[in-house]
Design a protein around this motif. Structure first.
Motif, PDB file in Angstrom:
ATOM      1  N   SER A   1       0.836  -1.200   0.000  1.00 48.73           N
ATOM      2  CA  SER A   1       0.000   0.000   0.000  1.00 48.73           C
ATOM      3  C   SER A   1       0.873   1.253   0.000  1.00 48.73           C
ATOM      4  O   SER A   1       1.879   1.325   0.719  1.00 48.73           O
ATOM      5  N   SER A   2       0.492   2.220  -0.796  1.00 49.41           N
ATOM      6  CA  SER A   2       1.232   3.483  -0.814  1.00 49.41           C
ATOM      7  C   SER A   2       1.042   4.245   0.491  1.00 49.41           C
ATOM      8  O   SER A   2       1.763   5.194   0.776  1.00 49.41           O
ATOM      9  N   GLU A   3       0.076   3.810   1.295  1.00 52.33           N
ATOM     10  CA  GLU A   3      -0.196   4.430   2.595  1.00 52.33           C
ATOM     11  C   GLU A   3       0.597   3.778   3.733  1.00 52.33           C
ATOM     12  O   GLU A   3       0.503   4.224   4.872  1.00 52.33           O
ATOM     13  N   ASP A   4       1.361   2.743   3.438  1.00 50.25           N
ATOM     14  CA  ASP A   4       2.087   2.003   4.481  1.00 50.25           C
ATOM     15  C   ASP A   4       3.087   2.920   5.175  1.00 50.25           C
ATOM     16  O   ASP A   4       4.026   3.428   4.553  1.00 50.25           O
ATOM     17  N   GLU A   5       2.893   3.163   6.466  1.00 48.35           N
ATOM     18  CA  GLU A   5       3.754   4.084   7.210  1.00 48.35           C
ATOM     19  C   GLU A   5       5.189   3.595   7.286  1.00 48.35           C
ATOM     20  O   GLU A   5       6.131   4.396   7.321  1.00 48.35           O
ATOM     21  N   HIS A   6       5.385   2.281   7.300  1.00 52.28           N
ATOM     22  CA  HIS A   6       6.744   1.752   7.382  1.00 52.28           C
ATOM     23  C   HIS A   6       7.511   1.981   6.082  1.00 52.28           C
ATOM     24  O   HIS A   6       8.703   2.277   6.106  1.00 52.28           O
ATOM     25  N   LEU A   7       6.823   1.874   4.947  1.00 53.22           N
ATOM     26  CA  LEU A   7       7.461   2.184   3.664  1.00 53.22           C
ATOM     27  C   LEU A   7       7.816   3.668   3.608  1.00 53.22           C
ATOM     28  O   LEU A   7       8.913   4.030   3.172  1.00 53.22           O
ATOM     29  N   ASN A   8       6.905   4.518   4.073  1.00 50.46           N
ATOM     30  CA  ASN A   8       7.175   5.961   4.096  1.00 50.46           C
ATOM     31  C   ASN A   8       8.386   6.277   4.969  1.00 50.46           C
ATOM     32  O   ASN A   8       9.251   7.067   4.581  1.00 50.46           O
ATOM     33  N   ASN A   9       8.457   5.664   6.138  1.00 50.92           N
ATOM     34  CA  ASN A   9       9.592   5.898   7.040  1.00 50.92           C
ATOM     35  C   ASN A   9      10.891   5.365   6.449  1.00 50.92           C
ATOM     36  O   ASN A   9      11.931   6.027   6.519  1.00 50.92           O
ATOM     37  N   PHE A  10      10.841   4.165   5.871  1.00 52.69           N
ATOM     38  CA  PHE A  10      12.017   3.559   5.240  1.00 52.69           C
ATOM     39  C   PHE A  10      12.582   4.484   4.164  1.00 52.69           C
ATOM     40  O   PHE A  10      13.777   4.783   4.154  1.00 52.69           O
ATOM     41  N   CYS A  11      11.701   4.950   3.280  1.00 51.58           N
ATOM     42  CA  CYS A  11      12.140   5.818   2.185  1.00 51.58           C
ATOM     43  C   CYS A  11      12.674   7.151   2.705  1.00 51.58           C
ATOM     44  O   CYS A  11      13.679   7.658   2.196  1.00 51.58           O
ATOM     45  N   GLY A  12      12.024   7.691   3.707  1.00 49.54           N
ATOM     46  CA  GLY A  12      12.482   8.948   4.288  1.00 49.54           C
ATOM     47  C   GLY A  12      13.840   8.828   4.947  1.00 49.54           C
ATOM     48  O   GLY A  12      14.700   9.702   4.805  1.00 49.54           O
ATOM     49  N   LEU A  13      14.055   7.737   5.654  1.00 52.36           N
ATOM     50  CA  LEU A  13      15.324   7.545   6.355  1.00 52.36           C
ATOM     51  C   LEU A  13      16.492   7.357   5.390  1.00 52.36           C
ATOM     52  O   LEU A  13      17.609   7.814   5.648  1.00 52.36           O
ATOM     53  N   LEU A  14      16.246   6.680   4.282  1.00 57.81           N
ATOM     54  CA  LEU A  14      17.328   6.406   3.332  1.00 57.81           C
ATOM     55  C   LEU A  14      17.357   7.367   2.154  1.00 57.81           C
ATOM     56  O   LEU A  14      18.280   7.323   1.341  1.00 57.81           O
TER      57      LEU A  14
END
Length: 66
Positions: free
Chosen positions: A38-51
């Protein structure tokens, strides 16, 4: 340990990203032949933001080999 503070923060950011990657919810599709995140997945958002990686590209490459 003699690790510079700037290097420590980089290490912590990478570790945090890996932990978020492990919490992604990957949905199986079409009898298990494909998957989606899901494009709404908070963990994907955090992963991408951190890296500092592009969200849509990471979402695609986690579910496709080519």
């Amino acid at each position: 340990l003699g690790v510079k503070e700037s290097h420590q923060m980089t290490i912590f950011r990478i570790i945090a990203a890996i932990l978020h990657l492990g919490n992604l919810e990957i949905q199986a599709e079409r009898d298990g032949d494909a998957c989606s995140i899901s494009s709404e997945d908070e963990h994907l958002n955090n992963f991408c933001g951190l890296l500092g990686v592009e969200h849509s590209q990471m979402q695609h490459w986690l579910c496709h080999c080519k």
